[in-house]
Motif scaffolding. Structure first.
Motif: not given
Length: 106
Positions: A13-14, A21-22, A28-29, A37-39
């Motif tokens: 989930f996290s 978010v990533g 948006k570059g 962000h996933v890591l």
């Protein structure tokens, strides 16, 4: 105690939240995209869940051992702050630092 299936669900989930978010940042570059962000999200969730396991286990009842989960939260927030500072202060192609507060000189 948090069992293995609950641990996996929390971490996945996290990871999904970090991916959302990533991906938004990549679209948006902006620096630090989906991979970073996933890591960070998976690592933070895994460390926090393991710490909660120790805090809720029988080891926490021993007076000789002091387990404080808030210390890990403080460390994670500090680490994420360093990642954010690195994204703001990343070098540009001309050797200068680029960031949101950089003023252009005439």
């Amino acid at each position: 105690m948090v069992d293995v299936s609950d641990f996996i669900l929390r971490v996945l989930f996290s990871g999904r939240c970090g991916l959302v978010v990533g991906l938004d940042r990549e679209i948006k570059g902006k620096p630090l995209g989906a991979g970073a962000h996933v890591l960070v999200a998976i690592g933070s969730a895994a460390l926090m869940t393991v710490t909660l396991n120790f805090a809720l286990s029988g080891m926490a009842e021993d007076d000789a051992i002091s387990i404080d989960p808030t210390r890990l939260i403080q460390g994670i927030v500090g680490g994420i702050g360093f990642l954010g500072a690195g994204a703001i202060m990343s070098p540009s192609d001309d050797g200068r630092l680029k960031g949101h507060c950089q003023k252009k000189l005439a």
